[in-house]
Design a protein around this motif. Structure first.
Motif: not given
Length: 515
Positions: A293, A353, A356
């Motif tokens: 991330y 993604i 999260n």
């Protein structure tokens, strides 16, 4: 194959301190009970039920909204001797390794040591293939054939696949065989998508040749240490226990009778890397998920390209980036994911993604239940979990062991009539079971299963071939020949059928010289 429940060990799932108590394995609760469960308890109940059904032996971790929602462990890490899995158990990742190989290539690209459009012969000039680029390898659009076929056909063929003397030393052995036998590409590079272990094997070799380091050394220095993945390594496989990896678990399977276990851990291609070869833990893969991330390893722009579909020569997009399949979550948000399977291990990392969220599952029991994670995705999105259908051989094999062939056939027919949607019924299930019984010298039981298969699938050449094999093992050449000829009538090209018929006829037709 399924793993049986071991009575002497009561395996439990560990819930991390999102909740303040410990929950033991149990059955899925009814609707009134489920409505009062925390999400962690629902994850636990689902995995416990899978374990009880023989569909899950492994570790799991779920991240929701950037926080650990659940982690647990179910089953055994080895059976000689039996030991229970632990949260820090180290699993072979199989093809989940590909994302680390891709990351190594991306890092070299950012360092200016290669380009994605560069011909791979710039790095491996001895290869007999033209026009294949680094990008083609990353996207699985190279057209390269799977190297395992060439190895199986030509590499020390006189030895068994698990004989230590047959083990390859590494990727250079693969390249040597590709150069010697020059298997033909399946299509022009970029013309279409086709999953290629060969491509990622070559990418790992490119990493080693450019860096002057071993594949493991490069990944340690550039990925695993920066990500604080202290239990992850590209491992040069050694049979048995190894002090270098004390928490390593082993691949194994369980026969359909639910009792006898067998090792699946050893294979002569275990020394290959890039397409596989990496071992890791739940915690380290969580660290891997987290570091992706940010831009600690590579820029966000580079990561965005890795998480984008590849493009074919005609402009069509694939569903694969650099070491990741591209998908959508139930909320229609981007998912990057990959599954791995090798030598008894089945692993999966699924990353939403844009939301999260992440699901990581690691198993080591030769499971056939590839869709087990679907239920975890359901729970993550507050839906009732779907359970994988049970392969019918897993049920009937135990029935044969405990109650005999007649009761087993009756039970098979009852389940198929009353619960067709809960089990996987096909001729291959019965075929697998029949041959396993034959291998275990349970010939009458095998004959019963093969007869059932012929009754269920009378148009299949394979079912008559299997039945004839069983008859031949009993010395009944007359009826074996009759059934081999049925195979030929249905499919004259069936594997080795002419050879089988000729062998019987040669031995049964009287020779005139003997008169």
């Amino acid at each position: 194959m399924k793993i049986c429940k071991v009575n002497v060990l009561r395996f439990t799932a560990t819930i991390i301190p999102i909740i303040s108590f410990f929950i033991t394995c149990g059955q899925i609760q009814n609707k009134s009970e489920t409505s009062t469960q925390t999400k962690a308890e629902i994850f636990n109940s689902y995995l416990s039920e899978l374990h009880d059904r023989g569909q899950f032996n492994g570790n799991a971790l779920i991240i929701e909204n950037g926080e650990i929602a659940y982690r647990g462990t179910f089953g055994i890490g080895n059976f000689e001797p039996i030991d229970s899995l632990k949260l820090n158990s180290v699993f072979r990742l199989g093809s989940v390794s590909k994302q680390f190989t891709a990351m190594g290539i991306m890092m070299l690209k950012e360092e200016g040591k290669l380009t994605y459009e560069q011909d791979i012969r710039d790095f491996i000039p001895e290869l007999p293939y033209n026009g294949i680029t680094v990008r083609h390898l990353l996207n699985h659009t190279s057209g390269l054939p799977d190297y395992s076929r060439i190895m199986n056909e030509h590499w020390k063929v006189e030895l068994a696949y698990d004989d230590p003397e047959k083990f390859i030393s590494g990727n250079e052995d693969v390249i040597m065989m590709l150069c010697e036998y020059k298997p033909t590409v399946h299509f022009t590079p970029g013309e279409r998508w086709e999953y290629s272990n060969t491509g990622y094997n070559l990418l790992a070799t490119i990493i080693s040749r450019i860096s002057g380091m071993s594949f493991n050394e490069y990944l340690q220095e550039h990925i695993f240490i920066p990500a604080e993945m202290t239990s992850t390594l590209a491992y040069k496989y050694i049979p048995g226990f190894d002090d270098k990896m004390p928490n390593r678990v082993f691949g194994f399977g369980t026969k359909f009778n639910g009792i006898n276990r067998f090792t699946t851990d050893s294979h002569y291609l275990n020394g290959a890397y890039g397409e596989g070869g990496i071992y890791s833990t739940l915690e380290d893969l969580m660290k891997w998920d987290r570091i992706l991330y940010n831009d600690v390893l590579v820029s966000k722009q580079t990561l965005e390209e890795a998480f984008s579909p590849g493009k074919l020569n005609n402009g069509n997009l694939t569903d694969y980036g650099f070491g990741w399949f591209i998908d959508k979550s139930p909320n229609n948000k981007k998912v990057v994911k990959h599954m791995g399977g090798w030598a008894g291990f089945l692993t999966n990392i699924y990353r939403e993604i844009e939301e999260n969220n992440c699901i990581i599952t690691l198993t080591n029991n030769n499971t056939r239940y590839f869709n087990m994670d679907d239920g975890l995705i359901d729970i993550l999105h507050n839906k009732p979990p779907k359970f994988p259908r049970i392969f019918i051989a897993d049920v009937i094999g135990k029935k044969v062991q405990n109650e005999g062939i007649k009761a087993s056939i009756l039970y098979y027919k009852k389940l198929k009539s009353e619960q067709p949607d809960n089990y996987v019924f096909n001729e291959y299930e019965l075929n697998f079971l029949g041959y396993e019984l034959l291998e275990d010298k349970k010939v009458d039981e095998a004959i019963g299963i093969f007869k059932l298969n012929m009754e269920e699938y009378p148009k299949s050449a394979n079912v008559y071939d299997s039945y004839a094999d069983a008859l031949l093992s009993m010395g009944d050449t007359v009826n074996a020949l009759i059934n081999f000829k049925k195979v030929q009538d249905i499919d004259s090209t069936f594997f080795e059928i002419k050879k089988k018929i000729n062998a019987i006829e040669k031995n049964t037709i009287p020779n005139n010289d003997d008169n």
